[in-house]
Scaffold this motif. Structure first.
Motif, short mmCIF file in Angstrom:
data_model
loop_
_atom_site.label_atom_id
_atom_site.label_comp_id
_atom_site.label_asym_id
_atom_site.label_seq_id
_atom_site.Cartn_x
_atom_site.Cartn_y
_atom_site.Cartn_z
N MET A 1 14.04 -8.90 11.01
CA MET A 1 13.16 -7.82 10.57
C MET A 1 13.95 -6.87 9.69
N VAL A 2 13.30 -6.40 8.59
CA VAL A 2 14.05 -5.64 7.60
C VAL A 2 13.10 -4.76 6.79
N TRP A 3 13.65 -3.62 6.29
CA TRP A 3 12.94 -2.81 5.32
C TRP A 3 13.24 -3.32 3.92
N GLU A 4 12.20 -3.43 3.10
CA GLU A 4 12.35 -3.76 1.69
C GLU A 4 11.87 -2.57 0.88
N LEU A 5 12.75 -2.02 0.04
CA LEU A 5 12.42 -0.84 -0.77
C LEU A 5 12.22 -1.24 -2.22
N THR A 6 11.32 -0.54 -2.90
CA THR A 6 11.05 -0.82 -4.31
C THR A 6 10.54 0.44 -4.99
N ASP A 7 10.68 0.48 -6.32
CA ASP A 7 10.06 1.54 -7.10
C ASP A 7 8.88 1.00 -7.91
N ASP A 8 8.45 -0.21 -7.62
CA ASP A 8 7.38 -0.89 -8.34
C ASP A 8 6.07 -0.78 -7.57
N VAL A 9 5.16 0.08 -8.02
CA VAL A 9 3.91 0.29 -7.29
C VAL A 9 3.05 -0.96 -7.26
N GLU A 10 3.08 -1.74 -8.33
CA GLU A 10 2.25 -2.95 -8.36
C GLU A 10 2.76 -3.99 -7.37
N ALA A 11 4.07 -4.13 -7.28
CA ALA A 11 4.64 -5.06 -6.31
C ALA A 11 4.31 -4.61 -4.89
N PHE A 12 4.45 -3.31 -4.64
CA PHE A 12 4.13 -2.79 -3.32
C PHE A 12 2.65 -2.99 -2.99
N ALA A 13 1.79 -2.70 -3.94
CA ALA A 13 0.35 -2.84 -3.70
C ALA A 13 -0.03 -4.29 -3.40
N SER A 14 0.56 -5.21 -4.12
CA SER A 14 0.17 -6.61 -3.94
C SER A 14 0.59 -7.16 -2.59
N THR A 15 1.73 -6.69 -2.06
CA THR A 15 2.21 -7.24 -0.80
C THR A 15 1.79 -6.44 0.43
N SER A 16 1.42 -5.16 0.24
CA SER A 16 1.04 -4.33 1.39
C SER A 16 -0.46 -4.14 1.52
N ASP A 17 -1.23 -4.64 0.57
CA ASP A 17 -2.66 -4.37 0.54
C ASP A 17 -3.37 -4.82 1.82
N ASP A 18 -3.10 -6.02 2.27
CA ASP A 18 -3.78 -6.51 3.47
C ASP A 18 -3.44 -5.65 4.68
N PHE A 19 -2.18 -5.26 4.80
CA PHE A 19 -1.78 -4.40 5.92
C PHE A 19 -2.50 -3.06 5.86
N LEU A 20 -2.52 -2.42 4.69
CA LEU A 20 -3.15 -1.11 4.57
C LEU A 20 -4.65 -1.18 4.83
N ARG A 21 -5.29 -2.21 4.32
CA ARG A 21 -6.73 -2.32 4.47
C ARG A 21 -7.15 -2.81 5.85
N SER A 22 -6.20 -3.29 6.62
CA SER A 22 -6.55 -3.74 7.98
C SER A 22 -6.91 -2.57 8.88
N ARG A 23 -6.40 -1.36 8.56
CA ARG A 23 -6.72 -0.14 9.33
C ARG A 23 -6.90 1.00 8.34
N PRO A 24 -8.02 0.99 7.59
CA PRO A 24 -8.18 1.98 6.51
C PRO A 24 -8.25 3.42 6.99
N VAL A 25 -8.74 3.67 8.20
CA VAL A 25 -8.78 5.04 8.71
C VAL A 25 -7.35 5.54 8.91
N GLU A 26 -6.56 4.78 9.62
CA GLU A 26 -5.18 5.18 9.90
C GLU A 26 -4.34 5.26 8.64
N HIS A 27 -4.65 4.42 7.66
CA HIS A 27 -3.85 4.34 6.43
C HIS A 27 -4.52 5.06 5.26
N THR A 28 -5.39 6.00 5.57
CA THR A 28 -6.17 6.67 4.52
C THR A 28 -5.31 7.24 3.40
N VAL A 29 -4.23 7.94 3.72
CA VAL A 29 -3.43 8.58 2.68
C VAL A 29 -2.69 7.55 1.85
N PHE A 30 -2.15 6.52 2.49
CA PHE A 30 -1.45 5.48 1.74
C PHE A 30 -2.39 4.82 0.72
#
Length: 277
Positions: A1-30
Motif C-alpha cells: 500500500m502506498v501514496w501516489e502524488l501528482t500535480d496532474d489533475v487529469e491523471a488524478f481525475a481519471s484514476t480517482s473518479d470511481d472512488f470519489l463517485r462511490s460516496r458523493p456525499v462524503e466526497h462532495t468537496v473533492f
C-alpha cells in the motif's frame, strides 16, 4: 500500500473518479474541487500549484485521496488504517499551511507533523438533506441571481469569506461569474432589494452542495437566510439532484439548528488545523 502524488489533475481525475463517485456525499468537496480545476485551470484557487494524491491498496485500488489548492489547507478523505502514518512520510519536506481531515485522522496526523505548533481553526459538520421542510416564509420572494447582481454579490462573497476567516482569492469575481453562468446563486429579496443569498454547486454524481449562505448584518433576524437556503435546496432538487448537502461551523449553534429544522441531517465531522511556520 502506498501514496501516489501528482500535480496532474487529469491523471488524478481519471484514476480517482470511481472512488470519489462511490460516496458523493462524503466526497462532495473533492468532486467540486476537481471539476473546478479542470474547467477553470489549476490556479482557480490561488497562484500555487495544486497537489493530488491517492492511497493505493495492494491490488491497486484507490482507497483514499488528498488534495491541496494552495494557500488552503490540504484536504484528506476518510483514510484506511496505515494511510495517515504513510501520508506523513509521503509529504515529508513539504510546507503545509494546515490540514482538513476527519477529526480522528487529524489527531494522528497533527501529533507527528513536524510543525512548531498546530492550532484548531474550525470544526465543521457535513449534513445531507432528508426531506426538505421549508420554514414559515418571511417577507419577500426568491429569485435566481443574474449579471445585474454581480457587483453586489462580489461584495457579499468577500464579506462572507471575511466573516468565516477563510483564505480568499484576491477577488471573488471569478467565483461569482462561474456561479452566475449556470444560475447557481439564489437571492432572497424584499420589495425588490436583495437581503440574503445562498449559492449551490454544479451537480456532481447527483450531488449538489449549498454554499456561501450569507445575510448582511443589517438584514439578520428576519429568517431571510433560512428562506434563501430552502429556496436554493429546492432549486437543486428540482434540477434533479439526488443528494443535497452543506457544511456548517460547529461553533455556530444558530446555523446548525436552522439547517436541521430545514431537514438536513448530520453525516460526519471534520476539523481544520493550522500549522505555524
Amino acid at each position: 500500500m502506498v501514496w501516489e502524488l501528482t500535480d496532474d489533475v487529469e491523471a488524478f481525475a481519471s484514476t480517482s473518479d470511481d472512488f470519489l463517485r462511490s460516496r458523493p456525499v462524503e466526497h462532495t468537496v473533492f468532486l467540486t474541487l476537481v471539476d473546478t480545476l479542470r474547467r477553470r485551470g489549476l490556479h482557480a484557487y490561488g497562484s500555487g500549484a495544486p497537489i493530488f494524491g491517492q492511497w493505493r491498496t495492494d491490488d491497486g485500488a484507490v482507497d483514499g485521496v488528498l488534495l491541496q489548492t494552495p494557500p488552503h489547507p490540504m484536504m484528506f478523505s476518510r483514510l484506511p488504517g496505515g494511510a495517515v502514518a504513510a501520508a506523513l512520510d509521503a509529504l515529508a519536506g513539504r510546507s503545509l499551511p494546515g490540514v482538513n481531515m476527519l477529526v480522528d485522522d487529524a489527531a494522528t496526523f497533527v501529533a507527528d507533523w513536524p510543525a512548531p505548533a498546530a492550532a484548531e481553526k474550525m470544526r465543521v459538520r457535513l449534513y445531507r438533506l432528508g426531506e426538505l421542510t421549508p420554514p414559515s416564509p418571511p417577507a419577500g420572494t426568491a429569485r435566481i441571481a443574474g449579471p445585474g447582481d454581480r457587483d453586489l454579490l462580489v461584495r457579499w462573497f468577500s464579506e462572507f469569506a471575511e466573516a468565516i476567516n477563510d483564505v480568499a482569492e484576491e477577488s471573488p469575481g471569478p467565483v461569482v461569474d462561474d456561479r452566475l453562468a449556470y444560475g447557481g446563486i439564489t437571492l432572497w429579496e424584499v420589495d425588490g432589494s436583495p437581503v440574503s443569498t445562498a449559492a449551490r454547486s454544479r451537480p456532481e454524481a447527483g450531488m449538489v452542495r449549498i454554499q456561501m449562505v450569507y445575510t448582511p448584518t443589517v438584514h439578520r433576524g428576519h429568517g431571510y437566510g433560512g428562506a434563501a437556503t430552502s429556496a436554493a435546496s429546492r432549486a437543486a432538487l428540482d434540477e434533479g439532484a439526488s443528494e443535497v448537502v452543506l457544511f456548517t461551523d460547529l461553533s455556530n449553534p444558530t446555523s446548525n439548528g436552522l439547517y436541521q429544522r430545514l431537514g438536513y441531517r448530520p453525516v460526519l465531522d471534520r476539523v481544520v488545523m493550522e500549522f505555524s511556520s
